[in-house]
Design an enzyme around this catalytic site. Structure first.
Site, PDB file in Angstrom:
ATOM      1  N   ASP A   1     -16.486 -14.851  25.037  1.00 62.22           N
ATOM      2  CA  ASP A   1     -15.800 -14.124  23.953  1.00 62.22           C
ATOM      3  C   ASP A   1     -15.738 -12.648  24.341  1.00 62.22           C
ATOM      4  O   ASP A   1     -16.365 -11.799  23.724  1.00 62.22           O
ATOM      5  CB  ASP A   1     -16.590 -14.328  22.647  1.00 62.22           C
ATOM      6  CG  ASP A   1     -15.915 -13.694  21.440  1.00 62.22           C
ATOM      7  OD1 ASP A   1     -14.799 -13.150  21.580  1.00 62.22           O
ATOM      8  OD2 ASP A   1     -16.510 -13.731  20.343  1.00 62.22           O
TER       9      ASP A   1
ATOM     10  N   CYS B   1       0.843  -1.196   0.000  1.00 61.25           N
ATOM     11  CA  CYS B   1       0.000   0.000   0.000  1.00 61.25           C
ATOM     12  C   CYS B   1       0.877   1.244   0.000  1.00 61.25           C
ATOM     13  O   CYS B   1       1.742   1.394   0.859  1.00 61.25           O
ATOM     14  CB  CYS B   1      -0.904  -0.013   1.226  1.00 61.25           C
ATOM     15  SG  CYS B   1      -1.768   1.548   1.478  1.00 61.25           S
TER      16      CYS B   1
ATOM     17  N   CYS C   1      -9.472 -11.940  22.256  1.00 66.10           N
ATOM     18  CA  CYS C   1      -8.811 -11.042  21.317  1.00 66.10           C
ATOM     19  C   CYS C   1      -7.617 -10.362  21.972  1.00 66.10           C
ATOM     20  O   CYS C   1      -7.048  -9.436  21.413  1.00 66.10           O
ATOM     21  CB  CYS C   1      -9.798 -10.025  20.750  1.00 66.10           C
ATOM     22  SG  CYS C   1     -10.692  -9.131  22.019  1.00 66.10           S
TER      23      CYS C   1
HETATM   24  N1  SAH Z   1     -19.320 -13.250  20.389  1.00 68.82           N
HETATM   25  C1  SAH Z   1     -19.611 -12.150  19.513  1.00 68.82           C
HETATM   26  C2  SAH Z   1     -19.080 -10.782  19.976  1.00 68.82           C
HETATM   27  C3  SAH Z   1     -17.786 -10.743  20.732  1.00 68.82           C
HETATM   28  S1  SAH Z   1     -17.154  -9.113  20.976  1.00 68.82           S
HETATM   29  C4  SAH Z   1     -19.169 -12.465  18.108  1.00 68.82           C
HETATM   30  O1  SAH Z   1     -18.464 -13.442  17.898  1.00 68.82           O
HETATM   31  O2  SAH Z   1     -19.531 -11.752  17.181  1.00 68.82           O
HETATM   32  C5  SAH Z   1     -17.430  -8.848  22.681  1.00 68.82           C
HETATM   33  C6  SAH Z   1     -18.831  -8.438  23.052  1.00 68.82           C
HETATM   34  O3  SAH Z   1     -18.917  -8.280  24.451  1.00 68.82           O
HETATM   35  C7  SAH Z   1     -19.278  -7.091  22.469  1.00 68.82           C
HETATM   36  O4  SAH Z   1     -20.459  -7.317  21.744  1.00 68.82           O
HETATM   37  C8  SAH Z   1     -19.545  -6.215  23.718  1.00 68.82           C
HETATM   38  O5  SAH Z   1     -20.637  -5.341  23.539  1.00 68.82           O
HETATM   39  C9  SAH Z   1     -19.847  -7.241  24.766  1.00 68.82           C
HETATM   40  N2  SAH Z   1     -19.605  -6.880  26.193  1.00 68.82           N
HETATM   41  C10 SAH Z   1     -18.670  -6.060  26.701  1.00 68.82           C
HETATM   42  N3  SAH Z   1     -18.699  -6.079  28.040  1.00 68.82           N
HETATM   43  C11 SAH Z   1     -19.688  -6.958  28.404  1.00 68.82           C
HETATM   44  C12 SAH Z   1     -20.183  -7.431  29.660  1.00 68.82           C
HETATM   45  N4  SAH Z   1     -19.670  -7.007  30.806  1.00 68.82           N
HETATM   46  N5  SAH Z   1     -21.168  -8.352  29.634  1.00 68.82           N
HETATM   47  C13 SAH Z   1     -21.688  -8.791  28.481  1.00 68.82           C
HETATM   48  N6  SAH Z   1     -21.262  -8.372  27.267  1.00 68.82           N
HETATM   49  C14 SAH Z   1     -20.268  -7.467  27.218  1.00 68.82           C
END
Ligand code: SAH
Length: 460
Positions: A389, A74, A416
């Protein structure tokens, strides 16, 4: 030697930091963080900031190139803040990410013998993103431009073709800029708060080829919409043109509802696992949260299914479930899935997607996992398998304590951030679970991020 700002120095780059900058040593042992360098480089560096025991430098010239160095494809990779590793060969990026997972698990988690599998690479490290957001502005001659903010600033570098995004983005942006020029529609200016077009958001369903465009505008309607539609509808895959009003002077890109201009207000994508005979359709609007690399996401979800080891009679909890993407995958193989997520909009999407797929055994709760799950526990509900997650900060300790009491047979941890993964695995390993192995995935090549899936089994 005492270094001062603007001095030049020669540095041997020996390591790489959290944010992807090379870590170098000068001949007299001073540490310098230098963006755009690769371990193994010898570099001429201009010092831009001096602290007591380390400083920051700007790469002036590569004196000796590392064997891992490659030419960034890029042309604006150095100015744009998006990619940190384009000058590093793909095999070296993979090795670095695997090493980061190994190091964090050892250093933070205390795991000496935990099996860390080889990182799962992407077929090609470019063009993997299904979503792009381009800020729109005006150049010195008054022409509309679209591109990227230069790293840590709000100066727009014109570049309609980000190499991480789909090839269609370029044509879409050029048509939008043409519509602006021909109809004298001004770009928004952050300085004056005047002008109309702020951002262009483009999303593509990789499995279906469907594309949706959303213009974020400082106003209530799209002028000359017939011309815009005429220009965009001919692009293969174009499924919907939408807009969203944002008249506030803020960095938040989108803060209002999405309204239709032409076609549908959403696109569909499909994630599937051939090995498990599972296929789920997802409706995605411009505002929905959705995984941005669907090819690797599909592999990760397939791994989650494999590790969950479902026979059909289990209750599964999917914590931090977002729009329920993992929940709906698991629901096909479990008796019941309970998804928990903090963002109400995401749970609306999750419920809608369950309906579209005719999935009736998935239940969703809005709230913090660390509050909802203890509540479910009090009602006598327990999980046979838990999937977590979480965002980068990892799981709240209250949630981990609840899982320890609840004793699911398995916990599948999708992470992540290897540092918080290591911390949480350490906690669970000391409290009735055994970490079986971890599997890193490269989901965001050219960036420092690494995704990891880990399996924990109950020991007692
Ligand atoms: N499992 C999903 C998203 C993972 S990203 C997928 O694979 O697409 C992490 C997610 O955790 C986000 O959507 C965020 O809004 C949520 N999150 C953040 N803190 C949280 C909490 N204390 N309890 C529940 N969800 C939460």
């Amino acid at each position: 030697m005492e270094y001062r700002k603007n001095d030049t120095a020669t540095a041997e780059i020996i390591d790489i930091g959290q944010d992807g900058a090379g870590i170098g040593r000068t001949e007299d042992g001073y540490t310098l963080f230098v963006k755009d360098t690769v371990p193994g480089d010898r570099a001429e560096v201009r010092i831009i900031k001096v602290k007591k025991s380390y400083g920051y430098g700007r790469l002036e010239r590569v004196l000796k190139a590392s064997p891992d160095r490659t030419e960034p494809p890029c042309p604006v990779s150095r100015q744009c803040g998006g990619c940190q590793l384009q000058m590093m060969s793909y095999p070296a990026q993979l090795a670095m990410k695997e090493e980061k997972v190994r190091n964090d698990l050892k250093r933070i988690g205390g795991f000496e013998n935990l099996e860390i599998r080889k990182i799962v690479p992407m077929e090609s490290p470019f063009r993997y993103r299904n979503k792009a957001q381009f800020p729109v502005g005006t150049d010195r001659d008054g022409n509309p431009i679209a591109g990227f903010y230069a790293g840590r600033t709000h100066t727009i570098i014109p570049n309609p073709d980000c190499l991480l995004g789909c090839p269609e983005n370029r044509e879409i942006l050029e048509e939008i800029l043409g519509w602006m020029r021909d109809n004298r529609i001004p770009a928004y200016s952050e300085e004056t708060g005047k002008g109309l077009v702020r951002h262009v958001l483009i999303r593509k369903g990789f499995a279906t080829g469907e594309i949706i465009v959303c213009l974020i505008i400082n106003g209530g309607r799209i002028p000359a919409s017939d011309d815009l539609i005429h220009r965009l509808e001919k692009i293969p895959g174009m499924t919907g043109i939408t807009f969203s009003s944002n008249t506030r002077r803020t960095n938040v890109i989108m803060n209002g509802p999405v309204k239709p201009v032409w076609g549908q207000e959403y696109i569909t994508d499909i994630l599937k696992s051939a090995a498990f005979g599972v296929s789920v359709r997802y409706q995605i609007s411009p505002a929905s949260f959705y995984q941005i690399n669907p090819v690797q996401t599909q592999r990760i979800y397939e791994k989650v299914l494999e590790l969950a080891c479902l026979h059909g009679n289990e209750t599964v909890m999917d914590l931090y479930c977002g729009i329920g993407t993992i929940s709906l995958f698991l629901a096909r193989k479990a008796r019941k899935v309970i998804g928990v997520e903090i963002v109400p909009r995401a749970i609306e999407d999750a419920r809608k997607n369950a309906q579209i797929n005719g999935i009736e055994n998935a239940e969703f709760y809005v709230g913090k996992a660390e509050e909802v799950v203890p509540g479910l526990e009090k009602e006598g509900i327990r999980a046979d398998v838990a999937v977590v997650d979480p965002p980068r900060k990892g799981c709240d300790e209250k949630l981990l304590q609840t899982l320890v009491r609840m004793k699911p047979e398995r916990i599948v941890y999708v992470s992540c951030d290897p540092a918080t993964l290591a911390r949480d695995l350490k906690y669970l390993s000391g409290n009735g679970f055994h970490a079986e192995y971890v599997q890193p995935y490269d989901q965001f090549s050219e960036t420092v991020h690494v995704e990891t899936v880990a399996l924990l089994m109950r020991t007692n």
